[in-house]
Design a protein around this motif. Structure first.
Motif, PDB file in Angstrom:
ATOM      1  N   SER A 224       0.871  -1.170   0.000  1.00 60.66           N
ATOM      2  CA  SER A 224       0.000   0.000   0.000  1.00 60.66           C
ATOM      3  C   SER A 224       0.903   1.213   0.000  1.00 60.66           C
ATOM      4  CB  SER A 224      -0.859   0.029   1.259  1.00 60.66           C
ATOM      5  OG  SER A 224      -1.326   1.360   1.449  1.00 60.66           O
ATOM      6  N   ARG A 225       0.604   2.132  -0.887  1.00 61.78           N
ATOM      7  CA  ARG A 225       1.429   3.345  -0.932  1.00 61.78           C
ATOM      8  C   ARG A 225       1.309   4.147   0.349  1.00 61.78           C
ATOM      9  NH1 ARG A 225      -0.420   8.340  -4.374  1.00 61.78           N
ATOM     10  NH2 ARG A 225       1.369   9.024  -3.186  1.00 61.78           N
ATOM     11  N   TRP A 226       0.231   3.912   1.103  1.00 63.26           N
ATOM     12  CA  TRP A 226       0.012   4.698   2.318  1.00 63.26           C
ATOM     13  C   TRP A 226       0.703   4.097   3.526  1.00 63.26           C
ATOM     14  CZ3 TRP A 226      -1.160   9.020   0.466  1.00 63.26           C
ATOM     15  CH2 TRP A 226      -2.035   9.147  -0.621  1.00 63.26           C
ATOM     16  N   ASP A 227       1.280   2.953   3.364  1.00 66.76           N
ATOM     17  CA  ASP A 227       1.986   2.355   4.489  1.00 66.76           C
ATOM     18  C   ASP A 227       3.058   1.373   4.031  1.00 66.76           C
ATOM     19  OD1 ASP A 227       2.796   1.620   6.961  1.00 66.76           O
ATOM     20  OD2 ASP A 227       0.773   1.411   7.764  1.00 66.76           O
ATOM     21  N   LEU A 228       4.235   1.930   3.735  1.00 65.16           N
ATOM     22  CA  LEU A 228       5.307   1.090   3.207  1.00 65.16           C
ATOM     23  C   LEU A 228       5.845   0.117   4.246  1.00 65.16           C
ATOM     24  CD1 LEU A 228       7.454   3.382   0.901  1.00 65.16           C
ATOM     25  CD2 LEU A 228       5.604   1.829   0.326  1.00 65.16           C
ATOM     26  N   GLY A 229       5.659   0.452   5.524  1.00 66.21           N
ATOM     27  CA  GLY A 229       6.189  -0.422   6.577  1.00 66.21           C
ATOM     28  C   GLY A 229       5.358  -1.676   6.764  1.00 66.21           C
ATOM     29  N   LYS A 230       4.172  -1.689   6.158  1.00 66.33           N
ATOM     30  CA  LYS A 230       3.291  -2.845   6.356  1.00 66.33           C
ATOM     31  C   LYS A 230       3.290  -3.750   5.131  1.00 66.33           C
ATOM     32  CE  LYS A 230      -0.418  -2.851   8.960  1.00 66.33           C
ATOM     33  NZ  LYS A 230      -1.848  -2.608   9.222  1.00 66.33           N
TER      34      LYS A 230
END
Ligand code: GDP
Ligand code: MG
Length: 429
Positions: A224-230
């Protein structure tokens, strides 16, 4: 070992002593210093070109921006949006690592799509590897393209984007407690909502489609572009680093977003291997004696090195501001856990202060070094300067890496499954 019990001294890892021996060899120190400087400069000259392709609207331009640590609103960002279609191949250099360029390729998937012609048009030979993005199952043209890339001897990676949207959509069928809403229609949905089960289903769906099209051992990374850490972005970073040829690995690794502890640890290990080179380089022709210290070194190289560590670990005002925005946390909260100086605070004076701190300990090493690597003795002062700079760099690197881990922990704290609504809030209106 001429009266020095090495066991009593802080440890220099065996590999580091070997690296120094290899760098100095039997030659003289001045020559070795020049070589060390050249070797370090080489890293900045290594060019890496990453191709991002896929259907229009799949999230290519967004991915190009995110991996460069930019928001769509930033001046250097690629244009994104539901109505934005890229018709030409565009280069987007990484803002902090200009030797790494991410290329936004034209959308694929027209009726007349021909993978070999497409690859020729976008300049196939330029790229080190390809990212093929889709926000649904991979379609025939994605697969044909992958097969053509493989046939022409390069690597590709399938990225399944927008998984946050899939999760949000799926969640709508469940109540606050995650229990499936009552319905009379037949359903395959499980009674209890499970994020990992939804993600697994997406992955399976993509992989079975690829297998049916005869792609052998397909790998798909969910992002997800909104959460690279996930999701799978940290894993994707790891795989990309591991599969690059050795000389490109370091250049690429440094440019990666600090989204996981694994990435931070890898960066630290890579930088660790260069410490002797940096120490050696600082003993080169530009080395000058430091008043009050038995150290002779090129302070400029050391200032640059410390600033580079800060850049690689995101310890500067700009990177922290970006992270604070992404994590939706005040920047002060991130700064509160940082113990070492930020890039902006690194000056000649600070470096001299740090060298002074390590000089006394380093003197103990000089005799030891002279025995292990006699060439060091060709410049007497180097026997003290080398371990002084070594310990200074080593400690700074350790501290910076530890700071980066703490900053990451703060950034992700309280971030329990924020894949749904919270993302809409973090997005700029
Ligand atoms: N929720 C969500 N939206 C995304 C994601 N990636 C891209 N988008 C959105 O999808 C739209 C199209 O993205 P864009 O990057 O312009 O696609 P391109 O045509 O392939 O370059 C934009 O509105 C993006 O914000 C993602 O991972 N999650
Ligand atoms: Mg685009």
């Amino acid at each position: 070992m001429a009266g020095v019990d090495v066991k009593e001294l802080p440890k220099i890892p065996e590999e580091d002593v070997e690296a120094l021996k290899a760098a100095v060899g039997k030659g003289n120190l001045a020559e070795a210093a020049v070589k060390a400087k050249e070797a370090l400069e080489m890293v900045d000259k290594i060019i890496l070109n990453i191709a991002v392709t896929g259907e229009s609207g799949s999230g290519k331009s967004s991915f190009v921006n995110t991996i460069r640590g930019l928001r769509d609103e930033d001046a250097a960002a690629a244009e994104t949006g539901v109505n934005e279609t890229t018709m030409k191949t565009t280069a987007y250099p990484h803002p902090s690592y200009p030797n790494v360029t991410v290329w936004d390729l034209p959308g694929i998937g027209t009726e007349t799509f021909k993978s070999d012609t497409y690859l020729k048009q976008v300049g196939f030979s330029r790229y080190d590897f390809f990212i093929i993005i889709s926000c649904t199952r991979f379609k025939t043209h994605d697969i044909e393209l992958a097969q053509e890339i493989q046939r022409q001897g390069k690597q590709f990676y399938f990225v399944r984007s927008k998984v946050d949207q899939d999760l949000t959509n799926e969640k709508r069928h469940y109540d606050q407690a995650g229990i499936l809403e009552q319905s009379n229609a037949p359903t395959k949905r499980s009674h209890q909502y499970s994020e990992s089960a939804v993600l697994e289903a997406i992955r399976e769906n993509c992989i079975s489609g690829l297998k049916a099209a005869k792609v052998t051992s397909p790998r798909v990374f969910l992002v997800s572009r909104w959460d690279l850490g996930k999701y799978d972005y940290p894993k994707l970073q790891e795989v990309l680093v591991d599969e690059l040829p050795g000389h490109k690995r370091h250049a690429f690794l440094r440019s990666l977003s600090n989204v996981s502890k694994e990435t931070l640890e890898k960066k630290k290990q890579q930088l660790q291997m260069q410490i002797w080179l940096k120490s050696l380089a600082s003993c080169g022709v530009a080395a000058v004696p430091l008043p009050g210290l038995s150290t002779v070194c090129d302070i400029a190289i050391l200032v640059t090195s410390l600033k580079e560590y800060c850049r690689d670990f995101g310890l500067n005002e700009n990177a922290l501001a970006t992270l604070a925005r992404q994590a939706n946390k005040p920047i002060a909260e991130l700064k509160a856990v940082i113990k070492s100086p930020l890039s902006e605070e690194i000056t000649k004076d600070l470096v001299i202060k740090l060298l002074t701190k390590y000089a006394a300990g380093a003197v103990k090493y000089s005799t030891y070094l002279l025995n292990v690597i006699p060439a060091v003795g060709s410049v007497v002062s180097a026997a003290v300067s080398l371990p002084t700079t070594y310990f200074m760099l080593q400690n700074f690197l350790d501290d910076a890496a530890a700071d980066a881990v703490r900053v990451l922990e703060v950034a992700v704290k309280g971030d329990v499954s924020n894949s749904g609504k919270q993302h809409e809030n973090t997005r700029t209106p």
